[in-house]
Scaffold this motif. Structure first.
Motif, PDB file in Angstrom:
ATOM      1  N   PRO A 211       0.831  -1.211   0.000  1.00 44.48           N
ATOM      2  CA  PRO A 211       0.000   0.000   0.000  1.00 44.48           C
ATOM      3  C   PRO A 211       0.863   1.257   0.000  1.00 44.48           C
ATOM      4  N   VAL A 212       0.345   2.347  -0.541  1.00 48.43           N
ATOM      5  CA  VAL A 212       1.114   3.576  -0.727  1.00 48.43           C
ATOM      6  C   VAL A 212       1.772   4.084   0.556  1.00 48.43           C
ATOM      7  N   PRO A 213       1.067   4.263   1.685  1.00 47.83           N
ATOM      8  CA  PRO A 213       1.750   4.825   2.854  1.00 47.83           C
ATOM      9  C   PRO A 213       2.985   4.033   3.308  1.00 47.83           C
ATOM     10  N   PRO A 214       2.947   2.704   3.420  1.00 53.54           N
ATOM     11  CA  PRO A 214       4.176   1.997   3.803  1.00 53.54           C
ATOM     12  C   PRO A 214       5.230   1.988   2.681  1.00 53.54           C
ATOM     13  N   TYR A 215       4.796   2.104   1.435  1.00 57.43           N
ATOM     14  CA  TYR A 215       5.723   2.054   0.304  1.00 57.43           C
ATOM     15  C   TYR A 215       6.528   3.337   0.167  1.00 57.43           C
ATOM     16  N   LEU A 216       5.936   4.462   0.523  1.00 58.57           N
ATOM     17  CA  LEU A 216       6.562   5.757   0.291  1.00 58.57           C
ATOM     18  C   LEU A 216       7.965   5.884   0.884  1.00 58.57           C
ATOM     19  N   PRO A 217       8.220   5.501   2.144  1.00 55.13           N
ATOM     20  CA  PRO A 217       9.594   5.606   2.666  1.00 55.13           C
ATOM     21  C   PRO A 217      10.594   4.773   1.871  1.00 55.13           C
ATOM     22  N   TYR A 218      10.176   3.604   1.395  1.00 56.92           N
ATOM     23  CA  TYR A 218      11.079   2.771   0.596  1.00 56.92           C
ATOM     24  C   TYR A 218      11.390   3.430  -0.745  1.00 56.92           C
ATOM     25  N   ALA A 219      10.371   4.010  -1.365  1.00 60.68           N
ATOM     26  CA  ALA A 219      10.577   4.683  -2.649  1.00 60.68           C
ATOM     27  C   ALA A 219      11.491   5.896  -2.475  1.00 60.68           C
ATOM     28  N   LEU A 220      11.244   6.696  -1.439  1.00 63.42           N
ATOM     29  CA  LEU A 220      12.081   7.868  -1.197  1.00 63.42           C
ATOM     30  C   LEU A 220      13.523   7.466  -0.903  1.00 63.42           C
ATOM     31  N   ASN A 221      13.708   6.400  -0.165  1.00 61.91           N
ATOM     32  CA  ASN A 221      15.058   5.930   0.127  1.00 61.91           C
ATOM     33  C   ASN A 221      15.758   5.471  -1.145  1.00 61.91           C
ATOM     34  N   ALA A 222      15.034   4.794  -2.017  1.00 61.55           N
ATOM     35  CA  ALA A 222      15.627   4.343  -3.281  1.00 61.55           C
ATOM     36  C   ALA A 222      16.093   5.539  -4.108  1.00 61.55           C
ATOM     37  N   TYR A 223      15.269   6.575  -4.199  1.00 63.54           N
ATOM     38  CA  TYR A 223      15.675   7.773  -4.936  1.00 63.54           C
ATOM     39  C   TYR A 223      16.859   8.449  -4.260  1.00 63.54           C
ATOM     40  N   ARG A 224      16.854   8.509  -2.945  1.00 63.58           N
ATOM     41  CA  ARG A 224      17.966   9.140  -2.221  1.00 63.58           C
ATOM     42  C   ARG A 224      19.267   8.418  -2.522  1.00 63.58           C
ATOM     43  N   VAL A 225      19.238   7.095  -2.465  1.00 68.27           N
ATOM     44  CA  VAL A 225      20.444   6.309  -2.735  1.00 68.27           C
ATOM     45  C   VAL A 225      20.926   6.547  -4.163  1.00 68.27           C
ATOM     46  N   LEU A 226      20.008   6.542  -5.113  1.00 66.37           N
ATOM     47  CA  LEU A 226      20.406   6.767  -6.502  1.00 66.37           C
ATOM     48  C   LEU A 226      20.983   8.160  -6.704  1.00 66.37           C
ATOM     49  N   LEU A 227      20.414   9.156  -6.040  1.00 63.43           N
ATOM     50  CA  LEU A 227      20.891  10.524  -6.211  1.00 63.43           C
ATOM     51  C   LEU A 227      22.252  10.762  -5.571  1.00 63.43           C
ATOM     52  N   ILE A 228      22.512  10.142  -4.424  1.00 59.15           N
ATOM     53  CA  ILE A 228      23.800  10.387  -3.759  1.00 59.15           C
ATOM     54  C   ILE A 228      24.930   9.598  -4.390  1.00 59.15           C
ATOM     55  N   ARG A 229      24.611   8.681  -5.280  1.00 60.32           N
ATOM     56  CA  ARG A 229      25.664   7.903  -5.924  1.00 60.32           C
ATOM     57  C   ARG A 229      26.221   8.576  -7.171  1.00 60.32           C
ATOM     58  N   GLY A 230      25.694   9.742  -7.513  1.00 58.69           N
ATOM     59  CA  GLY A 230      26.254  10.489  -8.639  1.00 58.69           C
ATOM     60  C   GLY A 230      27.675  10.872  -8.301  1.00 58.69           C
ATOM     61  N   THR A 231      28.643  10.505  -9.144  1.00 60.90           N
ATOM     62  CA  THR A 231      30.040  10.753  -8.805  1.00 60.90           C
ATOM     63  C   THR A 231      30.494  12.154  -9.190  1.00 60.90           C
TER      64      THR A 231
END
Length: 53
Positions: A10-30
């Protein structure tokens, strides 16, 4: 093949996982990371976040 809803969160429990995935992808930019959004609300939010640090 319906799958019975397996693998869906469901969306509410999924949102923190989605945001974390984007955060990880964004901070890996070299060298540089660019984010493009056409949504004015999202653009305003990103401007605030990027200028807060």
């Amino acid at each position: 093949m319906s799958g019975g809803g397996r693998g869906r969160v469901p969306v509410p429990p999924y949102l923190p996982y989605a945001l974390n995935a984007y955060r990880v992808l964004l901070i890996r930019g070299t060298h540089a990371t660019r984010i493009h959004t056409t949504d004015p609300t999202t653009r305003h939010f990103l401007d605030q976040v990027m200028h807060a640090s």
